[in-house]
Design a protein around this motif. Structure first.
Motif, PDB file in Angstrom:
ATOM      1  N   THR A  90       0.861  -1.211  -0.083  1.00 59.51           N
ATOM      2  CA  THR A  90      -0.053  -0.007   0.165  1.00 59.51           C
ATOM      3  C   THR A  90       0.903   1.319  -0.183  1.00 59.51           C
ATOM      4  O   THR A  90       0.355   2.250   0.094  1.00 59.51           O
ATOM      5  CB  THR A  90      -0.864  -0.069   1.133  1.00 59.51           C
ATOM      6  N   GLY A  91       2.060   1.121  -0.186  1.00 56.50           N
ATOM      7  CA  GLY A  91       3.212   2.367  -0.241  1.00 56.50           C
ATOM      8  C   GLY A  91       3.771   2.497   1.149  1.00 56.50           C
ATOM      9  O   GLY A  91       4.202   4.090   1.087  1.00 56.50           O
ATOM     10  N   GLY A  92       4.356   1.733   1.797  1.00 58.28           N
ATOM     11  CA  GLY A  92       5.319   1.807   2.813  1.00 58.28           C
ATOM     12  C   GLY A  92       4.845   2.351   4.186  1.00 58.28           C
ATOM     13  O   GLY A  92       5.688   3.241   4.881  1.00 58.28           O
ATOM     14  N   GLN A  93       3.670   2.218   4.688  1.00 60.11           N
ATOM     15  CA  GLN A  93       3.267   2.754   6.001  1.00 60.11           C
ATOM     16  C   GLN A  93       3.718   2.197   6.927  1.00 60.11           C
ATOM     17  O   GLN A  93       4.172   0.902   6.874  1.00 60.11           O
ATOM     18  CB  GLN A  93       1.620   2.693   5.936  1.00 60.11           C
ATOM     19  N   SER A  94       3.794   2.720   8.208  1.00 60.38           N
ATOM     20  CA  SER A  94       4.362   1.980   9.521  1.00 60.38           C
ATOM     21  C   SER A  94       3.649   0.688   9.763  1.00 60.38           C
ATOM     22  O   SER A  94       2.074   0.782   9.773  1.00 60.38           O
ATOM     23  CB  SER A  94       4.414   2.751  10.634  1.00 60.38           C
ATOM     24  N   SER A  95       4.126  -0.406  10.209  1.00 63.91           N
ATOM     25  CA  SER A  95       3.168  -1.447  10.623  1.00 63.91           C
ATOM     26  C   SER A  95       3.444  -1.817  11.837  1.00 63.91           C
ATOM     27  O   SER A  95       4.248  -0.975  12.471  1.00 63.91           O
ATOM     28  CB  SER A  95       3.742  -2.704   9.705  1.00 63.91           C
ATOM     29  N   PRO A  96       2.760  -2.710  12.533  1.00 62.01           N
ATOM     30  CA  PRO A  96       3.057  -2.985  14.173  1.00 62.01           C
ATOM     31  C   PRO A  96       4.618  -3.487  14.330  1.00 62.01           C
ATOM     32  O   PRO A  96       4.826  -3.567  15.683  1.00 62.01           O
ATOM     33  CB  PRO A  96       1.870  -4.117  14.505  1.00 62.01           C
ATOM     34  N   THR A  97       5.347  -3.799  13.420  1.00 62.30           N
ATOM     35  CA  THR A  97       6.570  -4.408  13.453  1.00 62.30           C
ATOM     36  C   THR A  97       7.731  -3.335  13.161  1.00 62.30           C
ATOM     37  O   THR A  97       8.798  -3.882  12.829  1.00 62.30           O
ATOM     38  CB  THR A  97       6.865  -5.663  12.833  1.00 62.30           C
ATOM     39  N   THR A  98       7.296  -2.242  12.668  1.00 61.94           N
ATOM     40  CA  THR A  98       8.205  -1.313  12.228  1.00 61.94           C
ATOM     41  C   THR A  98       8.917  -0.804  13.644  1.00 61.94           C
ATOM     42  O   THR A  98       8.375  -0.419  14.491  1.00 61.94           O
ATOM     43  CB  THR A  98       7.513   0.089  11.611  1.00 61.94           C
ATOM     44  N   HIS A 115      13.312  -3.851   0.329  1.00 64.79           N
ATOM     45  CA  HIS A 115      14.377  -2.859  -0.005  1.00 64.79           C
ATOM     46  C   HIS A 115      13.812  -1.803  -0.671  1.00 64.79           C
ATOM     47  O   HIS A 115      14.289  -0.974  -0.753  1.00 64.79           O
ATOM     48  CB  HIS A 115      15.263  -3.522  -0.804  1.00 64.79           C
ATOM     49  N   VAL A 116      12.343  -1.984  -1.263  1.00 68.83           N
ATOM     50  CA  VAL A 116      11.790  -1.385  -1.949  1.00 68.83           C
ATOM     51  C   VAL A 116      11.260   0.125  -1.232  1.00 68.83           C
ATOM     52  O   VAL A 116      11.286   1.115  -1.713  1.00 68.83           O
ATOM     53  CB  VAL A 116      10.802  -1.686  -3.149  1.00 68.83           C
ATOM     54  N   GLN A 117      10.337  -0.310  -0.059  1.00 66.18           N
ATOM     55  CA  GLN A 117       9.963   0.716   0.696  1.00 66.18           C
ATOM     56  C   GLN A 117      10.809   1.283   1.927  1.00 66.18           C
ATOM     57  O   GLN A 117      11.240   1.985   2.058  1.00 66.18           O
ATOM     58  CB  GLN A 117       8.542   0.424   1.164  1.00 66.18           C
TER      59      GLN A 117
END
Lengths: 277, 88
Positions: free
Chosen positions: A136-144, A210-212
């Protein structure tokens, strides 16, 4: 025993060649490596293709069932485990495998995940952890991780990351293991072990985006990120001997939990018999 | 006092014969260019560095004779686009 050099030939036999290939994942994405490991693990056990059900939610990793020739179902975001629970209870003979991402299983499906682990239902879950919502474009996830950047955290992330495997252990899963895509062979062995277990078995596959994620945090190419995995992973046995603060930043690889616990599917069958009496 | 002679491993005739008859298995490397996305994983993790790439990133086989058939490229290729086969 599958030799490494038969791997590609073997994987091709399990793919749906009428789908569009090459697949949708970015060049160098680890998801393909996990798919390869999963197919080799399934082949190793000689399961019938019709006995396997591959369930997924939404996300990069959840595109996986589209490409393989098993019974597959591509469901709602975060709800893969609920569909899988239904399938397993309706037909306990089936081997149900859930493929899910870190955002899918930890954020929107977090509740389903901990309760599936608590129930200890006979489902194998493979969680591909790339620390971000890639599709979806590199948003933060719970494991960031704390202090890392994402498109929704341009001034660095201020929350702390979930530790998926440790969470699964605490929630009551009977088999929990962690592998990385660099150690593809070891990952295959862990999936193989998880498939044989009776209760809820979780394999966390640490992969890279590696892309986001890599681009925003200047972690380099896919190869650099895989080398990072190689340099920063330690075995569970080694981690037990090390100090807690040294283990903090490392990926602990191997089997974290393996304990036969009462299994929901079997308990359900017993309950049915009891109710009939 | 006699000089200490250096211990030297003696190669027997049998061992020499064994060495001669043991021929190294050779492998052929096939890259499916339709599926390859030029990510460079196979080249980076080849222990004998027998793979390379051209100016557009396409994988090229530099030295197929050097390949030891470990297939580390095969298990790590995310696109299932490389195959190692025993040369016949």
């Amino acid at each position: 025993m599958v030799k490494h050099r038969d791997s590609t030939h073997l994987v091709h036999q399990y793919l749906r060649h009428n789908k569009k290939f090459p697949h949708v994942w970015c060049p160098g994405c680890g998801n393909g490596i996990v798919l390869g490991a999963l197919i080799r693990a399934i082949h190793q056990h000689q399961y019938e293709r019709d006995d396997i059900v591959l369930v997924s939610g939404i996300g990069c990793s959840s595109r996986m069932p589209v490409y393989v020739d098993f019974n597959t179902i591509h469901t709602l975001h975060g709800r893969a485990l609920t569909f899988a629970t239904g399938i397993k209870l309706a037909n306990p003979k089936l081997k149900v495998i859930v493929v899910t991402g870190d955002g899918d299983s930890m954020a929107i499906g977090g509740n389903h995940f901990i309760h599936a682990a608590r129930r200890n239902i006979d489902i194998t879950t493979i969680i591909l952890n790339n620390n971000i919502y890639g599709m979806t474009g590199g948003q933060s996830s719970p494991t960031t991780n704390y202090g890392d950047k994402s498109t929704t955290a341009p001034y660095t992330h201020i929350e702390h990351a979930f530790k998926i495997s440790e969470l699964a252990v605490t929630a009551g899963a009977s088999f929990v293991a962690r592998g990385t895509v660099y150690h593809a062979d070891k990952l295959q062995k862990l999936i193989e072990a998880a498939l044989t277990k009776d209760g809820f078995s979780v394999v966390e596959a640490v992969t890279h985006c590696h892309v986001q994620y890599g681009k925003l945090n200047k972690l380099g190419s896919n190869v650099d990120m895989m080398k990072w995995q190689k340099d920063n992973s330690i075995t569970v046995q080694k981690a037990a001997k090390m100090k807690e603060e040294d283990v903090e930043d490392k990926i602990t690889m191997g089997v974290l939990m393996d304990k036969p616990l009462p299994n929901f599917t079997k308990e359900m069958a017993k309950l049915k018999d009891r109710a009939k009496e | 006092m006699p000089a200490k002679s250096a211990s030297k491993k003696v190669t027997t005739k049998k061992e020499i014969k064994k060495k001669e008859t043991k021929i190294k298995t050779k492998y052929d490397i096939y890259v499916y260019n339709d599926w390859c996305k030029k990510c460079g994983i196979c080249e980076a993790f080849c222990p004998v560095k027998c793979l390379g790439h051209d100016e557009i990133g396409q994988v090229i086989v530099l030295d197929a004779d050097a390949c030891i058939g470990c297939a580390q490229c095969e298990i790590r290729c995310p696109d299932f686009a490389i195959e190692i086969k025993v040369r016949e």
